[in-house]
Design an enzyme around this catalytic site. Structure first.
Site, PDB file in Angstrom:
ATOM      1  N   SER A   1      57.102  25.444  60.928  1.00 52.05           N
ATOM      2  CA  SER A   1      58.127  25.554  59.960  1.00 52.05           C
ATOM      3  C   SER A   1      58.720  27.162  60.106  1.00 52.05           C
ATOM      4  O   SER A   1      59.805  27.511  59.715  1.00 52.05           O
ATOM      5  CB  SER A   1      57.673  25.044  58.598  1.00 52.05           C
ATOM      6  OG  SER A   1      57.349  23.845  58.706  1.00 52.05           O
TER       7      SER A   1
ATOM      8  N   ASN B   1      55.887  17.123  49.528  1.00 58.19           N
ATOM      9  CA  ASN B   1      55.887  18.175  50.479  1.00 58.19           C
ATOM     10  C   ASN B   1      57.062  19.423  50.390  1.00 58.19           C
ATOM     11  O   ASN B   1      57.093  20.504  51.263  1.00 58.19           O
ATOM     12  CB  ASN B   1      56.373  17.900  52.034  1.00 58.19           C
ATOM     13  CG  ASN B   1      57.917  17.091  52.010  1.00 58.19           C
ATOM     14  OD1 ASN B   1      58.485  17.033  50.973  1.00 58.19           O
ATOM     15  ND2 ASN B   1      58.551  17.438  53.092  1.00 58.19           N
TER      16      ASN B   1
ATOM     17  N   THR C   1      52.086  21.337  53.045  1.00 60.85           N
ATOM     18  CA  THR C   1      51.468  20.469  54.090  1.00 60.85           C
ATOM     19  C   THR C   1      50.087  20.080  53.794  1.00 60.85           C
ATOM     20  O   THR C   1      49.366  20.489  52.979  1.00 60.85           O
ATOM     21  CB  THR C   1      51.790  21.040  55.542  1.00 60.85           C
ATOM     22  OG1 THR C   1      51.416  20.155  56.585  1.00 60.85           O
ATOM     23  CG2 THR C   1      51.072  22.363  55.731  1.00 60.85           C
TER      24      THR C   1
ATOM     25  N   ASP D   1      60.051  14.313  53.149  1.00 58.38           N
ATOM     26  CA  ASP D   1      59.436  13.511  54.555  1.00 58.38           C
ATOM     27  C   ASP D   1      60.441  12.142  54.429  1.00 58.38           C
ATOM     28  O   ASP D   1      60.592  11.790  55.487  1.00 58.38           O
ATOM     29  CB  ASP D   1      58.099  13.274  54.246  1.00 58.38           C
ATOM     30  CG  ASP D   1      57.248  14.304  54.533  1.00 58.38           C
ATOM     31  OD1 ASP D   1      57.613  15.351  55.172  1.00 58.38           O
ATOM     32  OD2 ASP D   1      56.076  14.541  54.056  1.00 58.38           O
TER      33      ASP D   1
ATOM     34  N   LYS E   1      49.461  18.063  49.695  1.00 61.03           N
ATOM     35  CA  LYS E   1      50.644  17.052  49.346  1.00 61.03           C
ATOM     36  C   LYS E   1      50.488  16.610  47.777  1.00 61.03           C
ATOM     37  O   LYS E   1      51.251  16.494  46.944  1.00 61.03           O
ATOM     38  CB  LYS E   1      51.201  16.199  50.287  1.00 61.03           C
ATOM     39  CG  LYS E   1      51.771  17.018  51.557  1.00 61.03           C
ATOM     40  CD  LYS E   1      52.263  16.033  52.511  1.00 61.03           C
ATOM     41  CE  LYS E   1      52.984  16.859  53.668  1.00 61.03           C
ATOM     42  NZ  LYS E   1      53.531  15.766  54.737  1.00 61.03           N
TER      43      LYS E   1
END
Ligand code: ATR
Length: 285
Positions: A22, A92, A67, A107, A71
């Site tokens: 990320s 998330n 992550t 997600d 979560k």
């Protein structure tokens, strides 16, 4: 642009976090947009995560992607939460404003947007037929909810621990049939879409083996694992001539709405971030 003292700051929190793609992805979009911003990794261990998120909410950060393994905690500590986060039971994404946190789950949108990639042209429409979902853990929850939202007419669920599959089906109130794990191949003939949501196929783990001869030739096969990019599961499906979609699409798809939530502008859709991440992954392996 080099970040100034007034830079907007966001990040990704998890444990471990050093493997996360990320920061690379977000940095590319930050640069493309010419933003005065930073997106940093936060290594937050299992103990004290709750406290850490509450403190970070008060530091001026615009938000955090969350992550594993945080979560569920992220949803629990948030002052407010979206319908998607509540339905999935996990977040998330935390955005921060005036010291308060808001939980979301991108997600769900990330998975749906990944279906637009690679495998099918035009994009695969979940409403077009039954889906076989392999696994019933946290990732499966987001995917089953996404399929439900997108009008998937039937979900066939199979998980090593069958009781988890049954519980998931009941909770999500979906039209669903459950297959015992050792009979999961029986779902292939009927399925238009097959998704691996288990951790099988991750580097160092066994592959998820299916008898692809039983699948219909029009079926699209998705793996949410992206290390390696081509899992044994996808390789075998592709070997039978089936369309496949790897896990990078979902990673990129969940990041786009997160970027916009953090920095207030959309992510650049011309930048080839898939190629960028593929290069990063190649260097890692
Ligand atoms: P995540 O949040 O990433 O989904 P998880 O909640 O731990 O993680 O779920 C992992 C999924 O992979 C579960 O469906 C798990 O099956 P169980 O519910 O039986 O544990 C599945 N999984 C993990 N290792 C597996 C294995 N060796 N064989 C089959 N399924 C496996």
């Amino acid at each position: 642009m080099r970040p100034s003292g007034a830079a907007q700051v966001a990040g990704v929190a998890g444990w471990p976090i050093s493997h996360s793609l990320s920061p690379r992805l977000m940095a590319a979009w930050i640069e493309a947009a010419g933003l005065d911003a930073i997106y940093a990794p936060f290594a937050i261990g299992p103990e004290g995560a709750e406290e850490a998120f509450k403190v970070l909410a008060k530091t001026g950060l615009t938000g955090l992607n969350i992550t594993l393994p945080h979560k569920e905690i992220a949803l629990k500590i948030a002052d407010s939460s979206s319908d998607a986060a509540k339905a999935v039971g996990a977040a998330n994404l935390l955005t921060f404003k005036d010291g308060k946190s808001c939980a979301d789950n991108t997600d769900v949108a990330g998975f749906l947007s990944s279906l637009e990639e690679g495998g099918a042209d035009p994009a695969y429409d979940p409403a077009s037929g039954p889906a076989l979902v392999l696994g019933a853990g946290g990732a499966a929850r987001a995917i089953v909810y996404a399929l439900k939202l997108a009008g998937c007419p039937e979900i066939i669920l199979s998980n090593r621990t069958e009781s988890r599959a049954t519980a998931l089906a009941e909770e999500m109130a979906i039209n669903c049939s459950i297959l015992p794990w050792d009979r999961r191949d029986e779902g292939l003939e009927q399925a238009n879409l097959v998704i691996n949501t288990t951790s099988l196929g991750l580097k160092g783990q066994n592959d998820l083996v299916m008898d692809w001869d039983q699948a219909s030739q029009s079926c699209v096969v998705v793996d949410i694992v992206y290390t390696p990019l081509e899992t044994g599961f996808l390789k075998a499906a592709a070997g039978r001539g089936l369309k496949t979609i790897d896990g990078l699409g979902m990673l990129i798809g969940q990041a786009r709405p997160s970027f916009e939530a953090f920095f207030g502008v959309p992510s650049d859709d011309q930048l080839d971030v898939r190629a960028l991440l593929e290069t990063v992954l190649r260097h890692k392996s």
